[in-house]
Motif scaffolding. Sequence first.
Motif, PDB file in Angstrom:
ATOM      1  N   ASP A  79     -16.575  -0.422 -87.670  1.00 26.91           N
ATOM      2  CA  ASP A  79     -18.003  -0.507 -88.021  1.00 26.91           C
ATOM      3  C   ASP A  79     -18.832   0.338 -87.202  1.00 26.91           C
ATOM      4  OD1 ASP A  79     -18.957  -1.350 -90.684  1.00 26.91           O
ATOM      5  OD2 ASP A  79     -19.396  -3.269 -90.164  1.00 26.91           O
ATOM      6  N   LEU A  80     -18.422  -0.135 -86.053  1.00 21.20           N
ATOM      7  CA  LEU A  80     -19.321   0.220 -84.826  1.00 21.20           C
ATOM      8  C   LEU A  80     -18.892   1.903 -84.641  1.00 21.20           C
ATOM      9  CD1 LEU A  80     -19.162  -2.276 -81.875  1.00 21.20           C
ATOM     10  CD2 LEU A  80     -20.897  -1.834 -83.466  1.00 21.20           C
ATOM     11  N   ALA A  81     -17.553   2.372 -84.984  1.00 24.09           N
ATOM     12  CA  ALA A  81     -17.128   3.699 -84.778  1.00 24.09           C
ATOM     13  C   ALA A  81     -17.784   4.374 -86.102  1.00 24.09           C
ATOM     14  CB  ALA A  81     -15.632   3.668 -85.204  1.00 24.09           C
ATOM     15  N   ILE A  82     -18.009   4.151 -87.230  1.00 21.44           N
ATOM     16  CA  ILE A  82     -18.613   4.689 -88.401  1.00 21.44           C
ATOM     17  C   ILE A  82     -20.115   4.770 -87.805  1.00 21.44           C
ATOM     18  CG2 ILE A  82     -19.317   4.257 -90.732  1.00 21.44           C
ATOM     19  CD1 ILE A  82     -16.698   2.841 -90.983  1.00 21.44           C
ATOM     20  N   TYR A  83     -20.873   3.648 -87.349  1.00 22.32           N
ATOM     21  CA  TYR A  83     -22.329   3.903 -87.017  1.00 22.32           C
ATOM     22  C   TYR A  83     -22.416   4.673 -86.057  1.00 22.32           C
ATOM     23  CZ  TYR A  83     -23.279  -0.282 -90.058  1.00 22.32           C
ATOM     24  OH  TYR A  83     -23.423  -1.044 -91.276  1.00 22.32           O
ATOM     25  N   ALA A  84     -21.594   4.768 -84.841  1.00 26.81           N
ATOM     26  CA  ALA A  84     -21.750   5.777 -83.752  1.00 26.81           C
ATOM     27  C   ALA A  84     -21.543   7.050 -84.233  1.00 26.81           C
ATOM     28  CB  ALA A  84     -20.754   5.324 -82.701  1.00 26.81           C
ATOM     29  N   ALA A  85     -20.917   7.320 -85.171  1.00 24.40           N
ATOM     30  CA  ALA A  85     -20.485   8.743 -85.680  1.00 24.40           C
ATOM     31  C   ALA A  85     -21.684   9.153 -86.582  1.00 24.40           C
ATOM     32  CB  ALA A  85     -19.345   9.029 -86.152  1.00 24.40           C
ATOM     33  N   ALA A  86     -22.280   8.338 -87.516  1.00 16.14           N
ATOM     34  CA  ALA A  86     -23.249   8.473 -88.391  1.00 16.14           C
ATOM     35  C   ALA A  86     -24.376   9.024 -88.034  1.00 16.14           C
ATOM     36  CB  ALA A  86     -23.275   7.425 -89.497  1.00 16.14           C
ATOM     37  N   VAL A  87     -25.078   8.381 -87.111  1.00 14.62           N
ATOM     38  CA  VAL A  87     -26.256   8.486 -86.223  1.00 14.62           C
ATOM     39  C   VAL A  87     -26.321  10.051 -85.755  1.00 14.62           C
ATOM     40  CG1 VAL A  87     -28.118   8.019 -84.487  1.00 14.62           C
ATOM     41  CG2 VAL A  87     -26.992   6.348 -86.125  1.00 14.62           C
ATOM     42  N   PRO A  88     -25.465  10.359 -84.843  1.00 12.32           N
ATOM     43  CA  PRO A  88     -25.451  11.809 -84.210  1.00 12.32           C
ATOM     44  C   PRO A  88     -25.202  12.699 -85.293  1.00 12.32           C
ATOM     45  CG  PRO A  88     -24.119  10.199 -82.917  1.00 12.32           C
ATOM     46  CD  PRO A  88     -24.354   9.622 -84.129  1.00 12.32           C
ATOM     47  N   LEU A 104     -18.788  21.706-101.093  1.00 10.81           N
ATOM     48  CA  LEU A 104     -19.894  21.464-100.164  1.00 10.81           C
ATOM     49  C   LEU A 104     -20.601  20.118 -99.870  1.00 10.81           C
ATOM     50  CD1 LEU A 104     -21.960  24.693-101.190  1.00 10.81           C
ATOM     51  CD2 LEU A 104     -20.353  24.597 -99.223  1.00 10.81           C
ATOM     52  N   LEU A 105     -19.852  19.434-100.484  1.00  9.68           N
ATOM     53  CA  LEU A 105     -20.359  17.910-100.439  1.00  9.68           C
ATOM     54  C   LEU A 105     -20.028  17.319 -98.898  1.00  9.68           C
ATOM     55  CD1 LEU A 105     -19.644  15.797-103.510  1.00  9.68           C
ATOM     56  CD2 LEU A 105     -21.866  15.998-102.601  1.00  9.68           C
ATOM     57  N   LYS A 106     -21.096  16.727 -98.437  1.00 13.45           N
ATOM     58  CA  LYS A 106     -20.784  16.258 -96.945  1.00 13.45           C
ATOM     59  C   LYS A 106     -20.425  14.673 -97.001  1.00 13.45           C
ATOM     60  CE  LYS A 106     -24.102  19.848 -95.240  1.00 13.45           C
ATOM     61  NZ  LYS A 106     -25.133  20.238 -94.479  1.00 13.45           N
ATOM     62  N   ASP A 107     -19.938  14.475 -95.629  1.00  8.90           N
ATOM     63  CA  ASP A 107     -19.349  13.065 -95.486  1.00  8.90           C
ATOM     64  C   ASP A 107     -20.517  12.142 -95.738  1.00  8.90           C
ATOM     65  OD1 ASP A 107     -16.944  13.944 -94.703  1.00  8.90           O
ATOM     66  OD2 ASP A 107     -16.878  13.717 -92.956  1.00  8.90           O
ATOM     67  N   HIS A 158     -15.787  12.935 -85.923  1.00  8.55           N
ATOM     68  CA  HIS A 158     -16.831  12.407 -86.599  1.00  8.55           C
ATOM     69  C   HIS A 158     -16.722  12.528 -87.963  1.00  8.55           C
ATOM     70  CE1 HIS A 158     -18.014  16.710 -87.144  1.00  8.55           C
ATOM     71  NE2 HIS A 158     -18.014  17.023 -85.777  1.00  8.55           N
ATOM     72  N   ASP A 159     -15.412  12.491 -88.517  1.00 15.46           N
ATOM     73  CA  ASP A 159     -15.155  12.640 -89.911  1.00 15.46           C
ATOM     74  C   ASP A 159     -15.398  11.326 -90.445  1.00 15.46           C
ATOM     75  OD1 ASP A 159     -14.072  12.903 -92.463  1.00 15.46           O
ATOM     76  OD2 ASP A 159     -12.397  14.359 -91.690  1.00 15.46           O
ATOM     77  N   LEU A 160     -16.536  11.066 -90.987  1.00 14.10           N
ATOM     78  CA  LEU A 160     -16.982   9.805 -91.553  1.00 14.10           C
ATOM     79  C   LEU A 160     -15.961   9.381 -92.836  1.00 14.10           C
ATOM     80  CD1 LEU A 160     -20.861   9.844 -91.545  1.00 14.10           C
ATOM     81  CD2 LEU A 160     -19.311   8.575 -89.930  1.00 14.10           C
ATOM     82  N   VAL A 207     -12.874   9.878 -93.225  1.00  8.47           N
ATOM     83  CA  VAL A 207     -11.896   9.264 -92.726  1.00  8.47           C
ATOM     84  C   VAL A 207     -11.808   8.073 -92.127  1.00  8.47           C
ATOM     85  CG1 VAL A 207      -9.754   9.753 -90.953  1.00  8.47           C
ATOM     86  CG2 VAL A 207     -10.624  11.630 -92.608  1.00  8.47           C
ATOM     87  N   LEU A 208     -12.974   7.855 -91.098  1.00 14.09           N
ATOM     88  CA  LEU A 208     -13.202   6.560 -90.707  1.00 14.09           C
ATOM     89  C   LEU A 208     -13.453   5.434 -91.595  1.00 14.09           C
ATOM     90  CD1 LEU A 208     -15.584   7.827 -87.485  1.00 14.09           C
ATOM     91  CD2 LEU A 208     -13.375   6.983 -87.361  1.00 14.09           C
ATOM     92  N   VAL A 209     -14.380   5.679 -92.543  1.00 12.19           N
ATOM     93  CA  VAL A 209     -14.545   4.758 -93.631  1.00 12.19           C
ATOM     94  C   VAL A 209     -13.474   4.222 -94.529  1.00 12.19           C
ATOM     95  CG1 VAL A 209     -15.796   4.137 -95.683  1.00 12.19           C
ATOM     96  CG2 VAL A 209     -16.931   5.181 -93.868  1.00 12.19           C
ATOM     97  N   GLY A 210     -12.749   5.222 -94.545  1.00  9.04           N
ATOM     98  CA  GLY A 210     -11.436   5.051 -95.492  1.00  9.04           C
ATOM     99  C   GLY A 210     -10.214   4.302 -94.538  1.00  9.04           C
ATOM    100  N   ILE A 211     -10.027   4.423 -93.514  1.00 10.01           N
ATOM    101  CA  ILE A 211      -9.184   3.844 -92.612  1.00 10.01           C
ATOM    102  C   ILE A 211      -9.786   2.334 -92.329  1.00 10.01           C
ATOM    103  CG2 ILE A 211      -8.088   3.569 -90.389  1.00 10.01           C
ATOM    104  CD1 ILE A 211      -7.850   6.569 -90.473  1.00 10.01           C
TER     105      ILE A 211
END
Length: 495
Positions: free
Chosen positions: A160-169, A331-334, A415-417, A419-423
């Motif tokens: 969760d924290l890794a996803i959040y830390a990547a999503a904001v930047p 072109l759909l983004k993460d 910052h591949d959201l 993949v992070l969410v999937g794993i």
Amino acid sequence: MAGGITDTGEPYSPYVGLVYMFNLIVGTGALTMPRAFATAGWVVSLALICFLACMSYMTTTFVIEAMAAANAHIRWKRRESERVINDSDSMSDYSDDEVIIRDRVDRSETRPILSVQPGVSPDHFDIVERVEMGQMASIFFNKVGVNMFYICIIVYLYGDLAIYAAAVPISLMEVACGNHSCSAGSSIKYNDTDSCWGPVKRKDAYRVFLTIFTLLLGPFTFFNAQKTKYLQIMTSLMRWIAFTMMIILALIRIGKGHGEGKPPVAELSGVPNLFGVCVYSFMCQHSLPSLVTPISDKKRMNGLVLADYVLILGFYSLLSFTAIFCFDNSLLKDMYTLNFTDNCDVIGVAFLRYFLGLFPVFTISTNFPIIAVTLRNNWKTLFYREGGTYPWVVDRVVFPLITLVPPIIVAFCTHDLEVLVGITGAYAGTGIQYIIPACLVYLSRKRLQPVFGEDMPNKHRSPFHHTFWVIFILAWAGSCLMFVTANIILTETKH
């Protein structure tokens, strides 16, 4: 998360609870779902999300039943303690020989541990005390099971924290480096090596924003953070406005015949990641005690939860289908909101484009300190020993650092959201959403059966009360973990 029995908080109606559950489930995972739909194909995606919604509903009813069982267990323990105290007081009025005789008589009698009169509807299973999942694990699991529970929760919170830390930047980078000129037309696919500000590349800008994010929100990990009522209202309001805007704007573009999406019917290579995204997007089991306990009338709990899941399934499907038919799937983004920031064909008002682009920044930033503190407290609980205390350095420095540093390192590396969410969903999410609820409900039934008999009067018993469903959930979770792992290994081997 690591807490035990606490106060229930201010009661609210079942329909307010339904809204709270909707807001709890619909979050960051929904923003990564459109790309996962486009990757797996619309038919496969629709079938899988419907099936996983049913599975999540099933385990949600398992957790509610386990909560009722935990309340009954606690009441039984209290009554046993009171009975022992009363027996001790009454024994003090007799001589030593009389006490021995009475004790022998008691031992020779065969009587139930807790007397339940036939025809009387007991209230032992009323959910009136909030028993968090950590406390339920300590009641029904052995020591190994409790440790495995906390490890699973900790891994999930790290994800969760890794996803959040990547999503904001990422959101800040897209807003700062994206193309906001309406003369450019539709959305553009950028690479990390593309320029952002002159010689500064996009990946460098991402790392700058991640550093700023860490410096601003990281210190909250060393203190206590509490979610306030007004903060919940603000983030919920922003979430509803943003999601409604995205759905309406996509529908308008499709209605005008400008939709660019041509999603495949089925693409099996995208199924493992879609599975993880869907599991993550339906996650609520770990927060059910705080959500369900304050509900004033719990008579139709399972029906209300089912209605909530139907609404959420419809919402997810509407959001994802409008996305994959509105935008070019390549072109759909993460993060789905970012498709609106530099696409003036969809929305021509600059303020609204910036609002959608920065929407994850505001909502995620408010949740990051809360999750970080929750993870820190779970680490403390995992290593806690009865009667022991932590040195100041360990308590105030070591635990916050081991909470904050790993997810930030992961966010710096990728910052591949999607993949992070999937794993996170496929591994830790499977444990929390499937394995733990199934084990809790099975062991709670086994623990209380000697007390209440074969037909336990649990008014909150799951509709899926046959042991077959517990076995089915565990078998499904195990097969999914093996399938996802095998797919990852094959993918890495090909690369």
